[in-house]
Write a protein that holds these residues in place. Sequence first.
Motif, PDB file in Angstrom:
ATOM      1  N   TYR A 197     -10.809  54.379  43.516  1.00 39.69           N
ATOM      2  CA  TYR A 197     -11.343  55.382  42.584  1.00 39.69           C
ATOM      3  C   TYR A 197     -10.630  56.707  42.826  1.00 39.69           C
ATOM      4  CZ  TYR A 197     -15.079  52.006  41.879  1.00 39.69           C
ATOM      5  OH  TYR A 197     -15.789  50.879  41.573  1.00 39.69           O
ATOM      6  N   ARG A 198      -9.325  56.662  42.764  1.00 44.50           N
ATOM      7  CA  ARG A 198      -8.546  57.851  43.127  1.00 44.50           C
ATOM      8  C   ARG A 198      -8.933  59.053  42.246  1.00 44.50           C
ATOM      9  NH1 ARG A 198      -5.622  59.961  47.439  1.00 44.50           N
ATOM     10  NH2 ARG A 198      -3.812  61.094  46.701  1.00 44.50           N
ATOM     11  N   TYR A 199      -9.252  58.790  40.968  1.00 46.36           N
ATOM     12  CA  TYR A 199      -9.609  59.905  40.072  1.00 46.36           C
ATOM     13  C   TYR A 199     -10.871  60.605  40.542  1.00 46.36           C
ATOM     14  CZ  TYR A 199     -12.049  55.809  38.298  1.00 46.36           C
ATOM     15  OH  TYR A 199     -12.783  54.656  38.210  1.00 46.36           O
ATOM     16  N   LEU A 200     -11.728  59.891  41.261  1.00 40.66           N
ATOM     17  CA  LEU A 200     -12.913  60.558  41.819  1.00 40.66           C
ATOM     18  C   LEU A 200     -12.545  61.295  43.097  1.00 40.66           C
ATOM     19  CD1 LEU A 200     -15.675  57.831  41.324  1.00 40.66           C
ATOM     20  CD2 LEU A 200     -15.128  59.801  39.884  1.00 40.66           C
ATOM     21  N   ASP A 201     -11.633  60.685  43.860  1.00 46.48           N
ATOM     22  CA  ASP A 201     -11.199  61.319  45.108  1.00 46.48           C
ATOM     23  C   ASP A 201     -10.504  62.651  44.815  1.00 46.48           C
ATOM     24  OD1 ASP A 201     -11.224  61.200  47.844  1.00 46.48           O
ATOM     25  OD2 ASP A 201      -9.292  60.156  47.996  1.00 46.48           O
ATOM     26  N   ILE A 202      -9.752  62.687  43.708  1.00 45.86           N
ATOM     27  CA  ILE A 202      -9.018  63.907  43.356  1.00 45.86           C
ATOM     28  C   ILE A 202      -9.993  65.036  42.996  1.00 45.86           C
ATOM     29  CG2 ILE A 202      -7.332  64.919  41.725  1.00 45.86           C
ATOM     30  CD1 ILE A 202      -5.950  62.192  41.629  1.00 45.86           C
ATOM     31  N   ARG A 203     -11.252  64.679  42.649  1.00 50.51           N
ATOM     32  CA  ARG A 203     -12.229  65.746  42.399  1.00 50.51           C
ATOM     33  C   ARG A 203     -12.585  66.497  43.686  1.00 50.51           C
ATOM     34  NH1 ARG A 203     -16.647  62.674  38.521  1.00 50.51           N
ATOM     35  NH2 ARG A 203     -15.184  62.194  36.831  1.00 50.51           N
ATOM     36  N   ARG A 204     -12.284  65.888  44.833  1.00 49.54           N
ATOM     37  CA  ARG A 204     -12.610  66.531  46.115  1.00 49.54           C
ATOM     38  C   ARG A 204     -11.553  67.576  46.470  1.00 49.54           C
ATOM     39  NH1 ARG A 204     -11.579  62.924  49.861  1.00 49.54           N
ATOM     40  NH2 ARG A 204     -12.611  64.186  51.427  1.00 49.54           N
ATOM     41  N   ASN A 205     -12.005  68.689  47.032  1.00 49.92           N
ATOM     42  CA  ASN A 205     -11.065  69.767  47.380  1.00 49.92           C
ATOM     43  C   ASN A 205      -9.882  69.325  48.248  1.00 49.92           C
ATOM     44  OD1 ASN A 205     -12.210  71.950  46.011  1.00 49.92           O
ATOM     45  ND2 ASN A 205     -13.839  72.046  47.543  1.00 49.92           N
ATOM     46  N   PRO A 206     -10.109  68.557  49.338  1.00 53.68           N
ATOM     47  CA  PRO A 206      -8.966  68.271  50.216  1.00 53.68           C
ATOM     48  C   PRO A 206      -7.848  67.544  49.486  1.00 53.68           C
ATOM     49  CG  PRO A 206     -11.027  67.527  51.226  1.00 53.68           C
ATOM     50  CD  PRO A 206     -11.358  67.951  49.832  1.00 53.68           C
TER      51      PRO A 206
END
Length: 583
Positions: A127-136
């Motif tokens: 779910y990389r698109y969700l991970d990209i929502r994270r600041n780091p």
Amino acid sequence: MYRTHTCGELNESNIGQKVILAGWIQTIRDKGFVTWIDLRDRYGITQLVFDEQRTDKDLIEKARKLGREYVIQVSGTVIERSSKNPNISTGSIEILVEKLSILNESLVPPFTIEDDTDGGEEIRMKYRYLDIRRNPVKDKLIFRSKVAQLVRNYLSGKGFIEVETPVLIKSTPEGARDFVVPSRINPGQFYALPQSPQTFKQLLMVAGLDKYFQLVKCFRDEDLRADRQPEFTQIDCEMSFVEQEDVLNTFEGLTKHLLKELKGISFDKFPRMTYAEAMRRYGNDKPDVRFGMEFIELNEELQNNGFKVFDEAELVVGINVEKCASYTRKQLDELTDWVKRPQIGASGLVYIRYNEDGSIKSSVDKFYSEDQLKIVINRANAQPGDLLLLLSGSTKKVRPQLSALRMELAERLGLRNPDEYAPLWVVDFPLLEWDEDENRYLAMHHPFTSPKPEDISILDTKPGEVRANAYDLVLNGNEIGGGSVRIYNKELQGKMLSLLGFTEEDAEAQFGFLMNAFKFGAPPHAGIAFGFDRLVAILGGQEVIRDYIAFPKNNSGRDVMIDAPSYIYKEQLKELNIEIIKD
Ligand code: ASP
């Protein structure tokens, strides 16, 4: 209008204003009489408040039914927060919501989308698109974009022009396997994806473009290591009417500019080291020079003394590990096992402890007197409390083994400080390297690299000793760029290809287009390519390139998000004239 402001924009100066915000719900805290929502977008988080005294009852009910990652739009008034959060820019205000629209609902996300997440690597990749929502993760992509802009601006400012080269091409020899693409309209024929645009950029020099660069995707079908990706990005460059010195100066300038702009660090001149010296002092052509632990060659001191292992070795070499004489037997055994692992392949590890009290204890006490070991200790400039670790064997094997140990110890001892930057040019690489398996010479850089003019005379007699006008830029133990002065003469290019074992027909079939172009007035030219992903990672203070790529592949070369590679339909195979052979 979807929004008047972003979620990272409002502060005390906006108190009293009517605003519209849109974003994702990070958290909902329902305290009964008051409900808070953290609304997130790329720019930050703004707190929304719904409270019984001031908010319409239906609106509060609506807010309570929202879920994490719902996309909403709210209108409201900016008010001062009673308990402020000094850690975020919007921490002194909140929005008293007056209107709420749900723009989209969301399933419960498979991991928490916060800086500290509970999601493992695999699920976050899926779910990389969700991970990209994270600041780091997001911040790393923003950083990458910033580096790309700096590179483009700097090189454009120096007169380089950005030219796109094709992706469907013929094999380029950068030493890896090609990814190939079948051609439907040319049955049985294949394109190769570029391992680099090497031949095209040389052709652009023949075309007279003079200074070229490109931020370009390259593809290499190699066995993957943790820090490799099958597709990666290069800053690819080429210049005409230049010598090695011009290229080094230009790209030292670019690297300095990046270090200054992004890290605030200024450098004078980057140090330079020949390949031979790098191998002798560090056993590695990309030495991390942020710390010492340089190699000490000890053949003279330790051979011909009856210790067969050393006597029969081509090279006896050690490093001084400062302040580690206190390593226990168990720790030393563990290090010995570490160097004996198949990945390293050493046959054993000899230690000499120079104890705090001045006494010496070694694993070879049987063979050497204290005085002899003292000589070794002096050669190594060791101080009481230091530990010497020695390996022996063939030079070709023992250098990389000790280099791996040096790096491992530096890692364990915290000597690889990510805030320190130590650039280094490594120059004068050998032109060729002998390949045991294929029983022939391979180009150490690539077949278009020019030998040093003073070494051309031994090209036939001692090809292995010919040095190339090739260079690498090393940063903190990583090769971040590499290039060479090119051959621009058809005869010399032909000779080089024949040294590499190409028959005239093969050379013609593979590189005829380049040699032909050289017949039409090729200017002297030279170039370099930087590994952009790695450069960005190092400038970001890390070494894992995957974190700086929006949609990376995993260690098996898979994109687990889109599930590629994958099988294709029979009809597609048929159309491409391809049959899958099952065994
Ligand atoms: N094409 C080379 C590489 O990809 C770089 C160069 O020689 O310019 O490593």
